[in-house]
Enzyme design. Structure first.
Site, PDB file in Angstrom:
ATOM      1  N   SER A 231       0.772  -1.231  -0.026  1.00 34.53           N
ATOM      2  CA  SER A 231      -0.137   0.259  -0.632  1.00 34.53           C
ATOM      3  C   SER A 231       1.387   1.631   0.003  1.00 34.53           C
ATOM      4  O   SER A 231       2.407   0.944   0.599  1.00 34.53           O
ATOM      5  CB  SER A 231      -1.012   0.196   1.543  1.00 34.53           C
ATOM      6  OG  SER A 231      -1.567   1.361   1.242  1.00 34.53           O
TER       7      SER A 231
ATOM      8  N   TYR B  35      -1.807  -1.022   9.696  1.00 33.01           N
ATOM      9  CA  TYR B  35      -2.085  -1.005   8.567  1.00 33.01           C
ATOM     10  C   TYR B  35      -0.796  -0.648   8.085  1.00 33.01           C
ATOM     11  O   TYR B  35      -0.303  -1.523   7.295  1.00 33.01           O
ATOM     12  CB  TYR B  35      -3.855  -0.170   7.916  1.00 33.01           C
ATOM     13  CG  TYR B  35      -3.545  -0.523   6.507  1.00 33.01           C
ATOM     14  CD1 TYR B  35      -3.712  -2.182   6.364  1.00 33.01           C
ATOM     15  CD2 TYR B  35      -3.166   0.451   5.766  1.00 33.01           C
ATOM     16  CE1 TYR B  35      -4.166  -2.079   5.260  1.00 33.01           C
ATOM     17  CE2 TYR B  35      -2.911   0.412   4.505  1.00 33.01           C
ATOM     18  CZ  TYR B  35      -4.074  -1.137   4.437  1.00 33.01           C
ATOM     19  OH  TYR B  35      -4.335  -1.279   2.866  1.00 33.01           O
TER      20      TYR B  35
HETATM   21  P1  NAI Z   1     -11.203  -6.056  -0.527  1.00 36.55           P
HETATM   22  O1  NAI Z   1     -11.777  -6.261   0.579  1.00 36.55           O
HETATM   23  O2  NAI Z   1     -12.553  -5.546  -2.409  1.00 36.55           O
HETATM   24  O3  NAI Z   1     -10.190  -7.149  -1.536  1.00 36.55           O
HETATM   25  C1  NAI Z   1      -9.734  -8.167  -0.332  1.00 36.55           C
HETATM   26  C2  NAI Z   1     -10.054  -9.298  -0.191  1.00 36.55           C
HETATM   27  O4  NAI Z   1      -9.540 -10.152   0.872  1.00 36.55           O
HETATM   28  C3  NAI Z   1     -12.049  -9.593   0.079  1.00 36.55           C
HETATM   29  O5  NAI Z   1     -12.393 -10.703  -0.913  1.00 36.55           O
HETATM   30  C4  NAI Z   1     -11.416 -10.727   1.462  1.00 36.55           C
HETATM   31  O6  NAI Z   1     -12.379 -11.960   1.704  1.00 36.55           O
HETATM   32  C5  NAI Z   1     -10.736 -11.489   1.385  1.00 36.55           C
HETATM   33  N1  NAI Z   1      -9.103 -11.921   2.598  1.00 36.55           N
HETATM   34  C6  NAI Z   1      -9.685 -11.349   3.558  1.00 36.55           C
HETATM   35  N2  NAI Z   1      -8.939 -11.712   5.119  1.00 36.55           N
HETATM   36  C7  NAI Z   1      -8.292 -12.813   4.605  1.00 36.55           C
HETATM   37  C8  NAI Z   1      -8.198 -13.813   4.837  1.00 36.55           C
HETATM   38  N3  NAI Z   1      -7.657 -13.898   6.076  1.00 36.55           N
HETATM   39  N4  NAI Z   1      -8.117 -15.307   4.338  1.00 36.55           N
HETATM   40  C9  NAI Z   1      -8.037 -14.922   3.032  1.00 36.55           C
HETATM   41  N5  NAI Z   1      -8.389 -13.698   1.916  1.00 36.55           N
HETATM   42  C10 NAI Z   1      -9.072 -12.470   3.113  1.00 36.55           C
HETATM   43  O7  NAI Z   1     -10.503  -5.356  -0.972  1.00 36.55           O
HETATM   44  P2  NAI Z   1      -8.994  -4.757  -1.596  1.00 36.55           P
HETATM   45  O8  NAI Z   1      -8.599  -2.817  -2.188  1.00 36.55           O
HETATM   46  O9  NAI Z   1      -9.042  -5.423  -3.101  1.00 36.55           O
HETATM   47  O10 NAI Z   1      -7.768  -5.381  -1.225  1.00 36.55           O
HETATM   48  C11 NAI Z   1      -6.917  -5.867  -1.556  1.00 36.55           C
HETATM   49  C12 NAI Z   1      -5.414  -5.520  -1.251  1.00 36.55           C
HETATM   50  O11 NAI Z   1      -5.469  -4.033  -2.178  1.00 36.55           O
HETATM   51  C13 NAI Z   1      -5.431  -5.856   0.349  1.00 36.55           C
HETATM   52  O12 NAI Z   1      -4.091  -6.161   0.692  1.00 36.55           O
HETATM   53  C14 NAI Z   1      -5.353  -4.180   0.733  1.00 36.55           C
HETATM   54  O13 NAI Z   1      -5.278  -4.171   1.494  1.00 36.55           O
HETATM   55  C15 NAI Z   1      -4.695  -3.769  -0.367  1.00 36.55           C
HETATM   56  N6  NAI Z   1      -4.858  -2.108  -1.046  1.00 36.55           N
HETATM   57  C16 NAI Z   1      -5.932  -1.634  -0.604  1.00 36.55           C
HETATM   58  C17 NAI Z   1      -6.384  -0.138  -1.405  1.00 36.55           C
HETATM   59  C18 NAI Z   1      -7.277   0.339  -1.918  1.00 36.55           C
HETATM   60  O14 NAI Z   1      -7.075   1.278  -1.696  1.00 36.55           O
HETATM   61  N7  NAI Z   1      -8.627  -0.634  -2.386  1.00 36.55           N
HETATM   62  C19 NAI Z   1      -4.635   0.853  -0.799  1.00 36.55           C
HETATM   63  C20 NAI Z   1      -3.855   0.229  -0.996  1.00 36.55           C
HETATM   64  C21 NAI Z   1      -3.602  -1.306  -0.407  1.00 36.55           C
END
Ligand code: NAI
Length: 261
Positions: free
Chosen positions: A144, A157
């Protein structure tokens, strides 16, 4: 025309939502076979089922990335089915309440470290030996912008995502002469369900709508907007691509200029 990921096996964690779900679609469009996992079984079944219905080859398992036995079994199933993993997108991650550090709990700390750091560690622990056997691979860990700079009210985070950048650099060093590239991607705010939840939480407290909360978040970004998930996923496809062959150990910000100023 040959597809960029034709015949490649791409493993994606957190594939039920946000970046992971969109990346599954985009890697498939580029010819990949997929190993998909998520802790959310219903969401995963929807993403995997939709792709299978179009003829994409998919191995999917409900996996908590912080559970070593589940991660090991999933990587093993992908290897049994497809022979190896060429590309791994260690994407699963979670946020915490947007609040000053003193209001966060040891439970928040443990969740951040377990999912966001241990999850990436365990992914690589089982992906790297497979990739070493075949002398090639590309790993992309989703960190991130909060892995590069301080992120007030997101301290745990930020700590977890800095750790992701650190473990990425070390793994890149260990594997640089083995044909395996390891990088991290550092997005700033992108309109995925995770950030929509965050905007609702912060906006709700200040009496702002989701759109107003997004506008507030965007006011800190030089490009004055949050990204579309597509803009981040396109960068993921490029970072992992075979032709991007000399980039390793990098933490690439896709952030509208946020960390540049
Ligand atoms: P999201 O919440 O839409 O997707 C995250 C997915 O990870 C979900 O499907 C969730 O069920 C799954 N997940 C959560 N805990 C889990 C576990 N213990 N084991 C397996 N799966 C698990 O969020 P997003 O935004 O797509 O996030 C994806 C990555 O991007 C994350 O690592 C987040 O920290 C990172 N990120 C997101 C940003 C944003 O602005 N959306 C910015 C910077 C980083």
């Amino acid at each position: 025309m040959d597809k960029r990921y034709g015949d490649k096996v791409v493993m994606i964690t957190g594939a039920a939502s946000g970046f992971g779900a969109l990346a599954a679609r985009k890697f498939a469009d580029e010819g990949a076979r997929l190993g998909l996992s998520d802790v959310n079984g219903d969401g995963l079944a929807e993403v995997a089922g939709g792709l299978r219905a179009e003829g994409v080859e998919v191995v999917s398992d409900v996996v908590d990335v912080s559970d070593e036995a589940q991660v090991a079994a999933h990587v093993g199933r992908i290897a049994e089915t497809f022979g190896t993993v060429h590309v791994a997108l260690n994407n699963a991650g979670i946020g915490h309440d947007v609040a000053p550090l003193q209001f966060l709990t040891t439970g928040d700390f443990d969740r951040m470290m377990n999912v966001n750091v241990k999850g990436v560690f365990l992914g690589m622990k089982y992906q790297i030996p497979l990739m070493q056997q075949h002398g090639q691979g590309a790993i992309l860990n989703v960190a991130s912008a909060a892995g590069l700079v301080g992120a007030g009210h997101l301290s745990l985070y930020a700590a977890a995502k800095h750790a992701v950048v650190g473990i990425t650099r070390a793994a890149a060093d260990e594997n640089a002469t083995r044909g395996i590239r390891v990088n991290a991607i550092c997005p700033s705010f992108s309109a995925t369900p995770m950030v929509e939840d965050m905007a609702d939480q912060v906006g709700g407290r200040a009496g702002l709508s989701r759109a107003q909360a997004f506008a507030h978040i965007a006011s800190r970004v030089p490009m004055a907007r949050v990204s579309a998930p597509e803009e981040v996923v396109q960068a993921m496809l490029w970072i992992c691509a075979p032709e991007n062959s000399f980039m390793t150990g990098q933490a690439i910000a896709i952030d509208g200029g946020l960390t540049a100023v």
